[in-house]
Design an enzyme around this catalytic site. Sequence first.
Site, mmCIF file in Angstrom:
data_model
loop_
_atom_site.group_PDB
_atom_site.id
_atom_site.type_symbol
_atom_site.label_atom_id
_atom_site.label_comp_id
_atom_site.label_asym_id
_atom_site.label_seq_id
_atom_site.Cartn_x
_atom_site.Cartn_y
_atom_site.Cartn_z
ATOM 1 C CB VAL A 35 -0.984 0.002 1.198
ATOM 2 C CG1 VAL A 35 -1.774 1.297 1.264
ATOM 3 C CG2 VAL A 35 -1.944 -1.190 1.104
ATOM 4 C CB CYS A 36 3.741 2.324 2.076
ATOM 5 S SG CYS A 36 2.895 2.272 3.678
ATOM 6 C CG ASP A 37 5.682 -0.066 -3.978
ATOM 7 O OD1 ASP A 37 6.915 0.033 -4.139
ATOM 8 O OD2 ASP A 37 4.883 -0.285 -4.911
#
Length: 168
Positions: free
Chosen positions: A57-59
């Site tokens: 998700v952060c990527d």
Amino acid sequence: MKTFKGKTITLSGSLLTIGNKAPDFIAVNGNLETVSLKDYKNSYLLINVVPSLDTTVCDLQTRTLNEEVFKKDQLDIKVVTLSNDLPFAQSRWAEKEELEGIVLLSDYLHHEFGEKYGLYIKENGLLARAAIVLNNKREVIFAQYGTEMSQHLDYDELLDFINTLPGK
């Protein structure tokens, strides 16, 4: 209420709202140099905050926001991504992704950003998911905070807002 993988979390400090002056902070870049908010002179600054670049998700959040904002060459805007990942891990991620002009800062050492922006998660020492847009006076003109840290922000809402900003 904010959660991380379904468990309630506690954020230190207070979240910024529209009109707030963004507090200056220090963080560490990939060269282990100390940098601050004052170092960025762009008309607009998008502060992209993620718990860890090593998650899908952060990527995706970081890649999406950098790629979309990079297309806005008529707009003097810079994306600065903050996490509590070590600068070495951030640099490894950036090399793998090959994103142009990406700025990654780590709050791992001082926790000053997380504390001043109300985004430091007390239970696990990570930063809470957020996207904050500042104008040239470093006032908050847009803020979106995650409710569940393992879920995506509303990128369309953020990018629609950025599309309304006046150009150079």
